[in-house]
Scaffold this active site. Structure first.
Site, short mmCIF file in Angstrom:
data_model
loop_
_atom_site.label_atom_id
_atom_site.label_comp_id
_atom_site.label_asym_id
_atom_site.label_seq_id
_atom_site.Cartn_x
_atom_site.Cartn_y
_atom_site.Cartn_z
N GLY A 1 14.13 24.23 2.13
CA GLY A 1 13.76 25.48 2.79
C GLY A 1 14.90 26.48 2.60
CB VAL B 1 27.66 34.52 -9.56
CG1 VAL B 1 27.75 35.46 -10.75
CG2 VAL B 1 26.36 33.72 -9.59
NE ARG C 1 10.29 21.83 2.63
CZ ARG C 1 11.35 22.10 3.39
NH1 ARG C 1 12.48 21.48 3.18
NH2 ARG C 1 11.30 22.99 4.36
CG ASP D 1 18.93 15.52 4.82
OD1 ASP D 1 18.30 16.60 4.74
OD2 ASP D 1 18.57 14.58 5.54
N GLY D 2 17.96 16.23 1.76
CA GLY D 2 16.97 15.82 0.76
C GLY D 2 17.38 16.30 -0.63
CB THR E 1 19.47 23.31 6.09
OG1 THR E 1 18.50 23.11 7.14
CG2 THR E 1 20.68 22.46 6.41
CG ASP F 1 16.56 22.12 10.23
OD1 ASP F 1 16.13 23.14 10.79
OD2 ASP F 1 15.84 21.34 9.59
CG ASP G 1 19.54 18.59 9.81
OD1 ASP G 1 20.09 19.19 8.86
OD2 ASP G 1 18.35 18.28 9.82
NE ARG H 1 9.99 18.62 8.13
CZ ARG H 1 9.36 19.46 7.31
NH1 ARG H 1 8.09 19.69 7.47
NH2 ARG H 1 10.01 20.08 6.34
CD GLU I 1 9.14 23.23 13.17
OE1 GLU I 1 8.45 24.27 13.33
OE2 GLU I 1 9.63 22.93 12.08
#
Ligand code: F6P
Length: 330
Positions: free
Chosen positions: A19, A32, A80, A111-112, A134, A136, A138, A180, A231
């Protein structure tokens, strides 16, 4: 440093993955400009890992990143890419990078995205460096990710506005924020916004207890309340929660889902500066011939940490902050 040939590094690539988050553009700009200034060529990969598979890239020069520091989103586009989980696709991606002369890859994402980067690095000896991007916040190894501060402030502004109308009409509101699998945004926003309760996936609270918290507030003379909920796995779950609260207590809760509003907008100064520092540090890591590292912030310093560790699991929230928010909302 080119790890295989022990020669000075000439060309690196950068992509944004997962995201998007406010401040990713500031990170690209930093990669850059610090790269080019030190004699590197920088290739921008479009659409995250999909761009490696579809060979979508753009050479980036000093002026390619003009006027993006203040812009949300990512000029490179993100995404993704499930195909990247497959070894044969990673092989094609590595082939593309090697043919393009790329000797190091900077991945701005979560992390993904790091799991993909690590696999690519291990299987095809491409030096990879992660930059945590991100909303998040996290990721293991860093106390701050790019975009978190902006997302929190966006949500906070919304909560302040909701409080005006909640107070005017003596209402109960549940505000759903993003996250999430982690409640960092909810906790930070809940504390800063004076929420009566903070509900996150890592710390489930039975509806009965939530109702008791609301009732205790009423007994203390409160005429309106705001609950902040992450959420979780089901965006929009707050409508179910409002219904459960209504059934248990008769309280009518208004629901406000902030959703993707939190992912956009101009990054805060904190995010721009974090991104600028991290982008430059990522280039430095590649120039030093290092790999498999993530740029992180620890005790307000920009340092290197393990990409492997960052790719595993989620950084835990500080549950004491939830308790503190509860006490301060008394
Ligand atoms: O990027 C992280 C995040 O914004 C989470 O907070 C949220 O749960 C998820 O992405 C939403 O993903 P998508 O935009 O794919 O619906």
């Amino acid at each position: 440093m080119n790890l295989e040939k022990n020669l000075p590094l000439k060309k690196i690539a950068v992509l944004t993955s997962g995201g998007d988050s406010p401040g990713m553009n500031a990170a690209i700009r930093s990669v850059v400009r610090s790269g080019v200034t030190q004699g590197l060529e920088v290739l921008g990969i479009n659409h995250g890992y999909l761009g490696l598979l579809k060979k979508m890239s753009t050479p980036l020069q000093l002026r390619s990143v003009s006027n993006i520091l203040q812009r949300g989103g990512t000029i490179l586009k993100a995404g993704r890419c499930l195909d990247f989980l497959q070894e044969d696709h990673r092989k094609a991606a590595a082939q593309f990078l090697k043919t393009a002369g790329v000797e190091g890859l900077i991945v701005i994402g979560g992390d993904g995205s790091y799991r993909g980067a690590l696999a690519l690095g291990k299987e095809h000896q491409i030096p990879v460096v992660g930059v945590p991007g991100t909303i998040d916040n996290d990721i293991h190894g860093t106390e701050m990710t790019i975009g978190f501060d902006t997302a929190v402030n966006t949500a906070l502004e919304a909560i302040d506005r909701i409080r005006d109308t909640a107070a005017s009409l003596d209402r109960l509101f549940i505000v759903e924020v993003m996250g999430r699998e982690s409640g960092h945004i909810a906790v930070e926003v809940g504390l800063a916004g004076g929420a009566e309760a903070i509900l996150i996936p890592e710390n489930p609270i039975p509806v009965e207890e939530i109702v008791q918290q609301i009732q205790r507030g009423i007994q203390r003379g409160k005429t309106s309340s705001i609950l902040v909920a992450a959420e979780g796995q089901k965006p929009g779950r707050t409508y179910d929660l409002a219904e459960q609260i209504r059934k248990k207590s008769g309280f009518e809760a208004k629901v406000c889902i902030l959703g993707h509003i939190q992912r956009g907008g101009s990054p805060t100064a904190t995010d721009r500066n974090l991104a600028s520092r991290m982008g430059a540090a990522a280039v430095q890591v590649l120039l030093q011939g290092k790999a498999n590292l993530m740029i992180s912030q620890q005790s307000h310093q920009i340092v290197m940490s393990s990409l492997e560790v960052a790719s595993k699991g989620k950084r835990a929230v500080d549950k004491d902050l939830i308790k503190l928010a509860q006490v301060l909302a008394n």
